[in-house]
Design a protein around this motif. Sequence first.
Motif, PDB file in Angstrom:
ATOM      1  N   GLN A  66      50.278  16.055  27.772  1.00  0.00           N
ATOM      2  CA  GLN A  66      50.953  16.537  26.702  1.00  0.00           C
ATOM      3  C   GLN A  66      50.907  18.213  26.610  1.00  0.00           C
ATOM      4  O   GLN A  66      49.770  18.521  26.974  1.00  0.00           O
ATOM      5  N   PRO A  67      51.571  18.868  26.051  1.00  0.00           N
ATOM      6  CA  PRO A  67      51.556  20.164  25.891  1.00  0.00           C
ATOM      7  C   PRO A  67      50.290  20.576  24.784  1.00  0.00           C
ATOM      8  O   PRO A  67      50.076  19.807  24.036  1.00  0.00           O
ATOM      9  N   GLY A  68      49.551  21.633  25.133  1.00  0.00           N
ATOM     10  CA  GLY A  68      48.484  22.074  24.288  1.00  0.00           C
ATOM     11  C   GLY A  68      47.839  23.352  24.816  1.00  0.00           C
ATOM     12  O   GLY A  68      48.281  23.924  25.781  1.00  0.00           O
ATOM     13  N   ASP A  69      47.424  24.040  23.832  1.00  0.00           N
ATOM     14  CA  ASP A  69      46.850  25.328  24.066  1.00  0.00           C
ATOM     15  C   ASP A  69      45.431  25.261  24.899  1.00  0.00           C
ATOM     16  O   ASP A  69      44.554  24.562  24.664  1.00  0.00           O
ATOM     17  N   GLY A  70      45.690  26.006  25.854  1.00  0.00           N
ATOM     18  CA  GLY A  70      44.281  26.355  26.928  1.00  0.00           C
ATOM     19  C   GLY A  70      44.189  25.275  27.720  1.00  0.00           C
ATOM     20  O   GLY A  70      45.029  24.491  28.015  1.00  0.00           O
ATOM     21  N   PRO A  71      42.761  24.771  27.705  1.00  0.00           N
ATOM     22  CA  PRO A  71      41.631  25.562  27.274  1.00  0.00           C
ATOM     23  C   PRO A  71      41.201  26.737  28.256  1.00  0.00           C
ATOM     24  O   PRO A  71      41.561  26.664  29.234  1.00  0.00           O
ATOM     25  N   SER A  72      40.331  27.588  27.756  1.00  0.00           N
ATOM     26  CA  SER A  72      39.684  28.585  28.591  1.00  0.00           C
ATOM     27  C   SER A  72      38.403  28.773  28.158  1.00  0.00           C
ATOM     28  O   SER A  72      38.132  28.716  27.163  1.00  0.00           O
ATOM     29  N   TRP A  73      37.603  29.382  29.127  1.00  0.00           N
ATOM     30  CA  TRP A  73      36.134  29.624  28.697  1.00  0.00           C
ATOM     31  C   TRP A  73      35.911  31.131  29.287  1.00  0.00           C
ATOM     32  O   TRP A  73      36.425  31.457  30.444  1.00  0.00           O
ATOM     33  N   GLN A  74      34.995  31.674  28.754  1.00  0.00           N
ATOM     34  CA  GLN A  74      34.508  33.067  29.274  1.00  0.00           C
ATOM     35  C   GLN A  74      32.807  33.073  29.300  1.00  0.00           C
ATOM     36  O   GLN A  74      32.139  32.347  28.729  1.00  0.00           O
ATOM     37  N   GLN A  75      32.581  33.914  30.038  1.00  0.00           N
ATOM     38  CA  GLN A  75      31.272  34.252  29.997  1.00  0.00           C
ATOM     39  C   GLN A  75      31.179  36.065  30.201  1.00  0.00           C
ATOM     40  O   GLN A  75      31.403  36.510  31.037  1.00  0.00           O
ATOM     41  N   GLY A  76      30.364  36.431  29.457  1.00  0.00           N
ATOM     42  CA  GLY A  76      29.943  38.031  29.361  1.00  0.00           C
ATOM     43  C   GLY A  76      29.519  38.372  28.198  1.00  0.00           C
ATOM     44  O   GLY A  76      29.324  37.625  27.578  1.00  0.00           O
ATOM     45  N   TRP A  77      28.925  39.698  28.106  1.00  0.00           N
ATOM     46  CA  TRP A  77      29.466  40.650  29.273  1.00  0.00           C
ATOM     47  C   TRP A  77      28.462  40.816  30.469  1.00  0.00           C
ATOM     48  O   TRP A  77      27.088  40.719  30.119  1.00  0.00           O
ATOM     49  N   LEU A  78      28.979  40.474  31.798  1.00  0.00           N
ATOM     50  CA  LEU A  78      27.951  40.707  32.736  1.00  0.00           C
ATOM     51  C   LEU A  78      27.319  42.371  33.202  1.00  0.00           C
ATOM     52  O   LEU A  78      28.488  43.062  32.816  1.00  0.00           O
ATOM     53  N   PRO A  79      26.137  42.424  33.530  1.00  0.00           N
ATOM     54  CA  PRO A  79      25.834  43.852  33.705  1.00  0.00           C
ATOM     55  C   PRO A  79      26.362  44.366  35.040  1.00  0.00           C
ATOM     56  O   PRO A  79      25.477  44.937  35.813  1.00  0.00           O
ATOM     57  N   THR A  80      27.579  44.519  35.118  1.00  0.00           N
ATOM     58  CA  THR A  80      28.194  45.358  36.221  1.00  0.00           C
ATOM     59  C   THR A  80      27.886  46.841  35.941  1.00  0.00           C
ATOM     60  O   THR A  80      27.901  47.115  35.092  1.00  0.00           O
ATOM     61  N   VAL A  81      27.904  47.731  37.100  1.00  0.00           N
ATOM     62  CA  VAL A  81      27.562  49.086  37.025  1.00  0.00           C
ATOM     63  C   VAL A  81      28.915  49.568  37.278  1.00  0.00           C
ATOM     64  O   VAL A  81      29.689  49.550  38.121  1.00  0.00           O
TER      65      VAL A  81
END
Length: 284
Positions: A66-81
């Motif tokens: 059925q239609p629904g929002d997302g889902p989505s997941w995040q990770q950060g902030w990663l210590p990129t240079v």
Amino acid sequence: MILRALPLALLLPLAPAAAQSGLLVNGGFEQLQGGQAVGWPGLGPANLSSTVVRSGQRAAAIERDQPGDGPSWQQGWLPTVAGRSYKLIGHLRCDRFEGEGWGFPDLSITHADWSTERIAPERILAACGDGQWHGFALRFTARPGGTRVSFGVFGPKARVRLYFDDLAVIEAPAANQPPSVSATVGPLAGTAPLAVSVAAQAADPDGAVEAVFWDMGDGSLLEAAAGDPRLPQPRTAPDHAPRLRRRRRGRGARVERSRSRIRRRPRSRISRARARRRDLRRRA
């Protein structure tokens, strides 16, 4: 016509199946705390699969009708240079992405200035429905403030079966490292047309192998890493040569091809595979 084959054995060293997470925490979703995937807020039992996995015991899963929002997941902030080059690597299996509503699969990075770079959704959707895991890689240059990684579904698309596994963010090496592949073919002898089973595994230590397929040399393709094709008796040409091919995304790719010849003789045979390499330029 009798076809005989010598064993098609290891062509090149096989790298580990699971990717290293690099800067990401728990990129394979194996670590749980209180039923939640460590490092991925909100990723709990409803979106963890133990049956459809690329490696280990779990993968992230989005399954709905059925239609629904997302889902989505995040990770950060990663210590990129800032100023250094990195690669976001992810493996996806898209079994279904259809129905009413708009939306697209998302695997992306966000910079601290909120600009976003993502794997082109059309590349993911092009591989949808084949029941295979596909690897994708995105090369990016870090900006000040670190990097956030996101994955999931963007938009309320209705019928979705989408899986993610073995995510990683690694610093891109100065020199490209070649991928590796192993392949097997059997049975070793039979009468033409010969039904054989083929299987291949490929890995890339600093990128992603997007697809593996077999070119049977007679104009037919097996659009999968494994299957049961039939090798016909050659007709107009002296022989044909099945090849194992791989599509790899990223910069400075190499493609290895395993060749097995079926010659038009009363007692022809499939010769031992020879691996050949050809440097290709690749995008991203």
